[in-house]
Design a protein around this motif. Sequence first.
Motif, PDB file in Angstrom:
ATOM      1  N   THR A  67       0.837  -1.206   0.000  1.00  0.00           N
ATOM      2  CA  THR A  67       0.000   0.000   0.000  1.00  0.00           C
ATOM      3  C   THR A  67       0.867   1.249   0.000  1.00  0.00           C
ATOM      4  O   THR A  67       1.037   1.900   1.035  1.00  0.00           O
ATOM      5  N   PRO A  68       1.405   1.625  -1.149  1.00  0.00           N
ATOM      6  CA  PRO A  68       2.269   2.799  -1.197  1.00  0.00           C
ATOM      7  C   PRO A  68       1.539   4.112  -0.900  1.00  0.00           C
ATOM      8  O   PRO A  68       2.164   5.098  -0.524  1.00  0.00           O
ATOM      9  N   SER A  69       0.213   4.123  -1.025  1.00  0.00           N
ATOM     10  CA  SER A  69      -0.522   5.361  -0.743  1.00  0.00           C
ATOM     11  C   SER A  69      -0.498   5.712   0.742  1.00  0.00           C
ATOM     12  O   SER A  69      -0.741   6.856   1.112  1.00  0.00           O
ATOM     13  N   GLN A  70      -0.176   4.754   1.602  1.00  0.00           N
ATOM     14  CA  GLN A  70      -0.138   4.978   3.038  1.00  0.00           C
ATOM     15  C   GLN A  70       1.269   5.302   3.546  1.00  0.00           C
ATOM     16  O   GLN A  70       1.479   5.421   4.744  1.00  0.00           O
ATOM     17  N   ARG A  71       2.216   5.458   2.645  1.00  0.00           N
ATOM     18  CA  ARG A  71       3.613   5.680   3.031  1.00  0.00           C
ATOM     19  C   ARG A  71       3.788   6.948   3.881  1.00  0.00           C
ATOM     20  O   ARG A  71       4.586   6.978   4.806  1.00  0.00           O
ATOM     21  N   ARG A  72       3.013   7.964   3.604  1.00  0.00           N
ATOM     22  CA  ARG A  72       3.130   9.213   4.365  1.00  0.00           C
ATOM     23  C   ARG A  72       2.821   8.984   5.844  1.00  0.00           C
ATOM     24  O   ARG A  72       3.527   9.477   6.727  1.00  0.00           O
ATOM     25  N   PHE A  73       1.791   8.197   6.131  1.00  0.00           N
ATOM     26  CA  PHE A  73       1.430   7.915   7.518  1.00  0.00           C
ATOM     27  C   PHE A  73       2.491   7.053   8.192  1.00  0.00           C
ATOM     28  O   PHE A  73       2.801   7.227   9.366  1.00  0.00           O
ATOM     29  N   TYR A  74       3.050   6.131   7.432  1.00  0.00           N
ATOM     30  CA  TYR A  74       4.127   5.291   7.946  1.00  0.00           C
ATOM     31  C   TYR A  74       5.335   6.145   8.310  1.00  0.00           C
ATOM     32  O   TYR A  74       5.929   5.973   9.377  1.00  0.00           O
ATOM     33  N   MET A  78       7.125   6.637  11.941  1.00  0.00           N
ATOM     34  CA  MET A  78       8.545   6.361  12.167  1.00  0.00           C
ATOM     35  C   MET A  78       9.248   7.582  12.760  1.00  0.00           C
ATOM     36  O   MET A  78      10.135   7.451  13.597  1.00  0.00           O
ATOM     37  N   ARG A  79       8.850   8.769  12.348  1.00  0.00           N
ATOM     38  CA  ARG A  79       9.416   9.987  12.933  1.00  0.00           C
ATOM     39  C   ARG A  79       9.047  10.077  14.411  1.00  0.00           C
ATOM     40  O   ARG A  79       9.875  10.407  15.264  1.00  0.00           O
ATOM     41  N   ALA A  80       7.802   9.749  14.732  1.00  0.00           N
ATOM     42  CA  ALA A  80       7.370   9.744  16.134  1.00  0.00           C
ATOM     43  C   ALA A  80       8.159   8.709  16.929  1.00  0.00           C
ATOM     44  O   ALA A  80       8.537   8.967  18.080  1.00  0.00           O
ATOM     45  N   ALA A  81       8.420   7.565  16.334  1.00  0.00           N
ATOM     46  CA  ALA A  81       9.190   6.524  17.033  1.00  0.00           C
ATOM     47  C   ALA A  81      10.597   6.990  17.337  1.00  0.00           C
ATOM     48  O   ALA A  81      11.123   6.740  18.429  1.00  0.00           O
TER      49      ALA A  81
END
Length: 88
Positions: A67-74, A78-81
């Motif tokens: 699901t490349p359309s969800q990459r922004r949320f991922y 990851m930034r939050a992590a």
Amino acid sequence: MTLAYSSGIFQGNEMRKKQVQKYVSRRKEPKKRYRRRSTFGVGLDGEKWVNYLEQYSDEVEQLMKLTPSQRRFYQQGMRAATLIQSIS
């Protein structure tokens, strides 16, 4: 026991300051009088959440390929992590 509690409170406060608690637990709902999670709970859950991401990083990468359309949320997660890891 006091050290563990203090550590959880400290991490929870730092997460709220950096505004990454929404990745760890639900925020206060508009019509509710009290928050869902205490500062201590947010601190403990943040540590669990980061450990979970590290443990299942391969599976998450495979899902991102599907699901490349969800990459922004991922990437936001990851930034939050990384912010949470810098706290502890």
